[in-house]
Design a protein around this motif. Structure first.
Motif, short mmCIF file in Angstrom:
data_model
loop_
_atom_site.label_atom_id
_atom_site.label_comp_id
_atom_site.label_asym_id
_atom_site.label_seq_id
_atom_site.Cartn_x
_atom_site.Cartn_y
_atom_site.Cartn_z
N ARG A 258 0.84 -1.22 0.00
CA ARG A 258 0.00 0.00 0.00
C ARG A 258 0.86 1.25 0.00
O ARG A 258 2.01 1.26 0.44
CB ARG A 258 -0.98 0.00 1.18
N ALA B 276 0.30 5.02 1.52
CA ALA B 276 -0.64 5.61 2.47
C ALA B 276 -0.27 7.05 2.82
O ALA B 276 0.16 7.35 3.93
CB ALA B 276 -0.69 4.76 3.74
N PRO B 277 -0.44 7.96 1.85
CA PRO B 277 -0.09 9.36 2.15
C PRO B 277 -1.07 10.03 3.10
O PRO B 277 -2.25 9.67 3.14
CB PRO B 277 -0.13 10.04 0.78
N SER B 278 -0.57 10.98 3.87
CA SER B 278 -1.43 11.83 4.69
C SER B 278 -1.47 13.19 4.00
O SER B 278 -0.43 13.74 3.70
CB SER B 278 -0.81 12.02 6.08
N GLU C 279 -4.90 8.91 3.95
CA GLU C 279 -5.08 8.91 5.41
C GLU C 279 -5.44 10.32 5.87
O GLU C 279 -4.60 11.07 6.35
CB GLU C 279 -3.83 8.35 6.08
N TYR D 83 -5.52 7.58 13.64
CA TYR D 83 -4.50 6.83 12.91
C TYR D 83 -4.28 5.40 13.39
O TYR D 83 -4.34 4.46 12.61
CB TYR D 83 -3.15 7.59 12.93
N VAL E 77 -5.32 2.40 10.88
CA VAL E 77 -4.29 1.74 10.08
C VAL E 77 -4.37 0.22 10.24
O VAL E 77 -4.21 -0.53 9.28
CB VAL E 77 -2.89 2.31 10.44
N ARG F 242 7.09 1.35 4.81
CA ARG F 242 6.91 2.75 5.22
C ARG F 242 8.17 3.26 5.87
O ARG F 242 9.14 2.51 6.05
CB ARG F 242 5.70 2.87 6.17
N LEU G 50 8.07 5.14 11.83
CA LEU G 50 6.90 4.43 12.36
C LEU G 50 7.25 3.06 12.96
O LEU G 50 6.36 2.33 13.41
CB LEU G 50 5.82 4.28 11.28
#
Ligand code: GLU
Length: 307
Positions: A6, A8-10, A42, A185, A189, A203, A207
């Motif tokens: 995936r 998964a940009p914010s 996200e 979040y 997630v 990622r 994280l």
């Protein structure tokens, strides 16, 4: 099992070199294994989300040559997070907490800047429910996950190797979400990675320390744990995570300045050991060169787009 990865940009700001290097690795990893990729926006971080940033990020990624097989937006999936939260509450594993950051900080024996705070459990067993907590505090409580004493989580990261965290000692009862219904979040997630069938999470390694908490939630909800691959961040000359103060590294600015996607991808590919400095390459042309093995373990410090 076939690979599902995936992106998964914010949408908290414009896409920049740092985000793109991580997405490039995620895309190549998935595609080189013949896998699928989902794009998950996200957008649950309301005060920080910027209008238009989600659409701009998608446009920048497409311009750079990225593609994906399915697209999701977290703000449209709140019912799922609510359901997961209700299940944790029913199991006695989630509770509302009204402590402020300062309350938690002052309970630390030796707080360190930038470290995750340890929660001493002040609100454990304190409220019958969220509304009671809200009424007492006069503001929105957060939801915390109840961590068993001595709880330790270890996993083997595909890039970084073994990582172990004594969750009870290090974090205590960590926050799940700041939203009444669990749309935050950490819970989102976990719910989404499982619902989207993600088999491996690629990622940034900022994280890494958040992963054990996610694994605990997976176990509590009976969800599978995906593989993890945490890769080094892009940093500025001061060694800190790439940010505005380090100058303009937004993809949109390079594009406006007339740089080609191949120049940007080529520079990032060189930083991963897949290209010579100055080589210009499309994302797809990197597929035969891709390997995790040549990516340096240290954060990448770009020295300009020719670097
Ligand atoms: N949306 C997060 C970010 O942009 C990434 C979350 C994740 O990969 O789990 O920092």
């Amino acid at each position: 099992m076939s690979y599902v990865g995936r992106l998964a940009p914010s949408p908290t700001g414009a896409l920049h070199l740092g985000n793109v290097r991580t997405f490039m690795i995620a895309w190549l990893r998935a595609r080189s294994l013949g896998g699928r990729l989902v794009m998950r926006m996200e957008d649950l971080d309301h005060p920080k989300d910027k209008p238009g940033a989600a659409a701009a990020a998608i446009e920048d990624l497409r311009w750079l040559g990225f593609d994906w097989d399915a697209e999701y937006v977290q703000s449209e999936r709140k019912a799922l997070y609510r359901e997961a939260l209700e299940s944790l509450v029913a199991k006695g594993l989630a509770y509302p907490c009204v402590c402020t950051r300062r309350d938690v900080e002052s309970a630390q024996s030796a707080p360190h800047a930038g470290e995750q705070l340890h929660y001493p459990g002040t609100c454990r067993n304190r409220f019958a429910g969220w509304r009671e907590a809200y009424a007492l505090a006069g503001r929105v409580p957060c939801w915390r996950f109840r961590v068993e004493p001595g709880e330790t989580i270890a996993f083997d990261d595909v890039f970084a190797g073994r990582f172990e965290q004594r969750v009870a000692e290090k974090l205590g009862d960590f926050p799940l979400a700041r939203d009444e219904f669990g749309a935050g979040y950490t819970l989102a997630v976990v719910v989404d990675d499982a619902a989207m069938g993600v088999t491996e999470v690629v990622r940034g390694d900022d994280l890494m320390a958040a992963t054990p908490a996610q694994i605990l939630i997976q176990r509590a909800l009976g969800l599978p744990t995906p593989g993890y691959c945490h890769v080094p961040l892009v940093v500025g000359p001061d060694g800190r995570r790439l940010a505005k103060r380090h100058g303009d590294t937004r993809i949109a600015s390079y594009r406006e300045a007339g740089l080609s996607p191949d120049r940007i991808i080529g520079m990032l590919a060189a930083s991963c050991g897949w290209a010579e400095k100055g080589e210009e390459l499309s994302l797809a042309s990197l597929l035969p060169r891709f390997t995790l093995k040549t990516i340096p373990k240290e954060p990448f410090r770009p020295d300009g787009l020719t670097g």
